[in-house]
Design a protein around this motif. Structure first.
Motif, short mmCIF file in Angstrom:
data_model
loop_
_atom_site.label_atom_id
_atom_site.label_comp_id
_atom_site.label_asym_id
_atom_site.label_seq_id
_atom_site.Cartn_x
_atom_site.Cartn_y
_atom_site.Cartn_z
N LEU A 82 -29.53 -29.01 6.32
CA LEU A 82 -31.05 -28.64 6.51
C LEU A 82 -31.68 -29.59 7.65
O LEU A 82 -31.57 -30.98 7.26
N ARG A 83 -32.58 -29.13 8.49
CA ARG A 83 -33.54 -29.80 8.99
C ARG A 83 -34.65 -29.71 8.00
O ARG A 83 -35.31 -28.55 8.06
N SER A 84 -35.04 -31.04 7.52
CA SER A 84 -36.15 -30.55 6.23
C SER A 84 -37.00 -31.78 6.19
O SER A 84 -36.52 -32.94 6.01
N GLY A 85 -38.04 -31.58 6.10
CA GLY A 85 -39.08 -32.71 6.13
C GLY A 85 -39.12 -33.75 7.10
O GLY A 85 -39.00 -33.63 8.31
N THR A 86 -38.87 -35.01 6.66
CA THR A 86 -38.62 -36.19 7.65
C THR A 86 -37.28 -36.61 7.67
O THR A 86 -36.87 -37.52 8.24
N VAL A 87 -36.24 -35.50 7.02
CA VAL A 87 -34.85 -35.74 6.85
C VAL A 87 -34.00 -34.98 8.05
O VAL A 87 -34.12 -33.88 7.89
N GLU A 88 -33.54 -35.73 9.12
CA GLU A 88 -32.89 -34.71 10.03
C GLU A 88 -31.89 -33.84 9.46
O GLU A 88 -31.53 -32.61 10.19
N THR A 89 -30.89 -34.46 8.70
CA THR A 89 -29.88 -33.69 8.12
C THR A 89 -29.67 -33.90 6.72
O THR A 89 -29.38 -34.72 6.18
N LEU A 90 -30.57 -32.96 5.86
CA LEU A 90 -30.65 -33.24 4.39
C LEU A 90 -29.40 -32.36 3.71
O LEU A 90 -29.27 -31.14 3.90
N ARG A 91 -28.64 -33.01 3.31
CA ARG A 91 -27.40 -32.32 2.87
C ARG A 91 -27.74 -31.88 1.31
O ARG A 91 -27.94 -32.74 0.57
N THR A 92 -28.00 -30.47 1.14
CA THR A 92 -28.38 -30.08 -0.08
C THR A 92 -27.27 -29.28 -0.70
O THR A 92 -26.37 -28.40 -0.26
N PRO A 93 -26.99 -29.55 -2.08
CA PRO A 93 -25.86 -29.04 -2.81
C PRO A 93 -26.21 -27.43 -2.96
O PRO A 93 -27.38 -27.13 -2.87
N MET A 94 -25.02 -26.86 -2.57
CA MET A 94 -25.22 -25.40 -2.48
C MET A 94 -26.14 -24.70 -3.64
O MET A 94 -26.53 -23.51 -3.44
N THR A 95 -25.63 -24.99 -4.86
CA THR A 95 -26.10 -24.61 -5.88
C THR A 95 -27.56 -24.99 -5.90
O THR A 95 -28.40 -23.95 -6.30
N VAL A 96 -28.22 -26.11 -5.47
CA VAL A 96 -29.53 -26.39 -5.51
C VAL A 96 -30.08 -25.44 -4.39
O VAL A 96 -31.30 -25.01 -4.62
N PHE A 97 -29.72 -25.28 -3.32
CA PHE A 97 -30.34 -24.47 -2.36
C PHE A 97 -30.40 -23.15 -2.75
O PHE A 97 -31.25 -22.42 -2.67
N GLU A 98 -29.25 -22.55 -3.53
CA GLU A 98 -29.49 -21.12 -3.75
C GLU A 98 -30.61 -20.98 -4.83
O GLU A 98 -31.25 -19.69 -4.72
N ARG A 99 -30.88 -21.81 -5.78
CA ARG A 99 -31.76 -21.68 -6.78
C ARG A 99 -33.26 -21.74 -5.90
O ARG A 99 -34.12 -20.97 -6.25
N THR A 100 -33.31 -22.81 -5.12
CA THR A 100 -34.57 -22.99 -4.77
C THR A 100 -34.89 -21.80 -3.46
O THR A 100 -36.13 -21.37 -3.43
N TRP A 101 -33.98 -21.26 -3.00
CA TRP A 101 -34.18 -20.35 -1.98
C TRP A 101 -34.24 -18.78 -2.61
O TRP A 101 -35.32 -18.05 -2.33
N ALA A 102 -33.66 -18.68 -3.98
CA ALA A 102 -33.85 -17.35 -4.68
C ALA A 102 -35.36 -17.41 -5.15
O ALA A 102 -35.88 -16.20 -5.20
N ARG A 103 -35.89 -18.63 -5.47
CA ARG A 103 -37.21 -18.58 -6.03
C ARG A 103 -38.29 -18.35 -4.96
O ARG A 103 -39.36 -17.90 -5.30
N ALA A 104 -37.76 -18.31 -3.56
CA ALA A 104 -38.35 -17.78 -2.55
C ALA A 104 -38.06 -16.27 -2.08
O ALA A 104 -38.15 -16.16 -0.94
N ASP A 105 -37.41 -15.67 -3.16
CA ASP A 105 -36.86 -14.48 -2.82
C ASP A 105 -35.92 -14.25 -1.53
O ASP A 105 -35.86 -13.36 -0.77
N HIS A 106 -35.08 -15.32 -1.17
CA HIS A 106 -34.15 -15.45 -0.36
C HIS A 106 -34.70 -15.14 1.10
O HIS A 106 -33.95 -14.29 1.93
N TRP A 107 -35.76 -15.67 1.27
CA TRP A 107 -36.36 -15.33 2.54
C TRP A 107 -35.76 -16.24 3.62
O TRP A 107 -35.62 -17.62 3.45
N SER A 108 -35.11 -15.48 4.79
CA SER A 108 -34.64 -16.43 5.73
C SER A 108 -34.78 -15.51 7.18
O SER A 108 -34.53 -14.00 7.06
#
Length: 288
Positions: free
Chosen positions: A161-187
Motif C-alpha cells: 500500500l501507499r499509506s500514510g507516510t509510508v511509501e510501501t507499507l507491507r501489510t499482511p493479507m489477513t490484516v488487510f482483509e479484516r480492516t478492509w472488510a470493516r469498511a465493507d470492502h470499499w475499493s
C-alpha cells in the motif's frame, strides 16, 4: 470522527489487531492462498513501483490517496488541490461520495470493484492502482483510512500500500482483509473514458458511467461505445448509448443501436418506443 492517525498509531493498531484477531476468519485470503477451486488465478507478485507517492498529512489521507490514483490515470493533480473538494474539517476526513464525485469532475469514471481480493489484484495486474478504504478501528469505534493498493506478494502473504507516510507499507493479507472488510470492502478504480475494468458487471459499469455522464456528457461517448462492445447484450448500455447519440442529434446511429438491441430482445418495449420516435423524426416507416 477522525479518518487518519499518525503513522506510529496506525502501526501499533495494526499490530494490536494482528495479535487480538488472529482467530478472526479471513475467507478470501484463505481461499486465495490455498488455491481453492473457483478462485481466479493471479500472478504471484505485482508491484507498481512507479506509482506516485504523496505522504499523507494528518487527517488528509483522502486528498493524498485520491491524488495518487488520479495521477496514475493521467490527471496531474496535487493533494493540496483536492483538499477543499473532499476534506471535511468538521469530520477530520473525507466522505466516499465526495471522493467519487471529485474523480468525475476530473474526467474519470469512478468504478467501485466487487469486493473480492482477486478483483483488486487483477486490476493491479493491469497496471492500475486501486483506491481502498480501511477501518483501522472497530465497527463500534471506527478509524477510517484511505490508502492505495499498489501491489501484492502471495509468497509473503502481503498487500502493498501507499499509506500514510509510508511509501510501501507491507501489510499482511489477513490484516488487510479484516480492516478492509470493516469498511465493507470499499475499493475503486478510476477509468479514462474508453478503458474498461478487468472484472465488472454491465450493471456496475452502467451505474458508474451514468453518474459520470451527468457532468461529462461531452467526453462520455468512448465509454458507452467500449461498454456496449464488452457487453453487447446489455439493455442498459444500449439504451444509454442510444440516448446520448439522440441528444447529440445523431439519430440514425442511435436507431441502429436500438435495432440491434431489438434483434436480441424483440419484446423490450422501451427500445421499441424510442426507435419508433426516432423513425418518425427521420420520416421513416415504422415497423410493426
Amino acid at each position: 470522527m477522525r479518518f487518519n492517525w499518525s503513522a506510529r498509531q496506525r502501526a501499533l493498531l495494526l499490530l494490536l489487531f494482528a495479535l487480538l484477531q488472529a482467530c478472526v476468519a479471513t475467507p478470501q485470503t484463505d481461499a486465495l492462498l490455498q488455491g481453492d477451486d473457483g478462485t481466479p488465478v493471479v500472478q504471484p507478485r505485482i508491484y507498481l513501483s512507479s506509482t506516485v507517492f504523496y505522504p499523507q498529512s494528518q487527517y488528509q489521507c483522502g486528498p493524498a490517496a485520491l491524488a495518487t490514483v488520479l495521477t496514475e490515470s493521467g490527471v496531474l493533480v496535487e493533494p493540496d488541490e483536492l483538499v477543499s473538494q473532499v476534506y471535511l474539517p468538521e469530520r477530520q476526513g473525507s466522505l466516499q461520495v465526495e471522493m467519487l464525485a471529485t474523480s468525475r469532475r476530473y474526467g474519470r469514471i469512478a468504478l467501485p470493484l466487487g469486493g473480492q481480493l482477486t478483483d483488486l489484484m487483477q486490476e493491479l495486474e493491469q497496471g492500475r492502482p486501486v483506491l481502498v478504504m480501511q477501518n483501522l478501528g472497530l465497527k463500534s469505534l471506527p478509524q477510517w483510512h484511505y490508502a492505495v493498493a499498489v501491489g501484492y506478494d502471495l509468497a509473503n502473504e502481503e498487500i502493498l500500500l501507499r499509506s500514510g507516510t509510508v511509501e510501501t507499507l507491507r501489510t499482511p493479507m489477513t490484516v488487510f482483509e479484516r480492516t478492509w472488510a470493516r469498511a465493507d470492502h470499499w475499493s475503486v478504480v478510476l477509468l479514462e473514458p474508453g478503458t474498461l475494468p478487468v472484472n465488472s458487471t454491465a450493471q456496475q459499469y452502467f451505474t458508474a458511467l451514468a453518474s459520470f455522464e451527468q457532468i461529462n456528457e461531452d467526453t462520455s461517448e468512448p465509454a458507452w461505445k467500449a461498454g456496449l462492445e464488452r457487453w453487447p447484450e446489455s439493455e442498459l448500455l444500449a439504451m444509454g448509448y442510444s440516448n446520448l447519440l439522440y441528444r447529440k442529434g445523431r439519430l440514425a446511429v442511435a436507431a441502429e443501436i436500438l435495432e440491434l438491441l431489438l434483434q436480441r430482445n424483440p419484446d423490450y418495449q422501451p427500445a421499441r418506443n424510442n426507435l419508433q420516435q426516432i423513425r418518425q423524426q427521420l420520416d421513416e416507416p415504422t415497423a410493426n
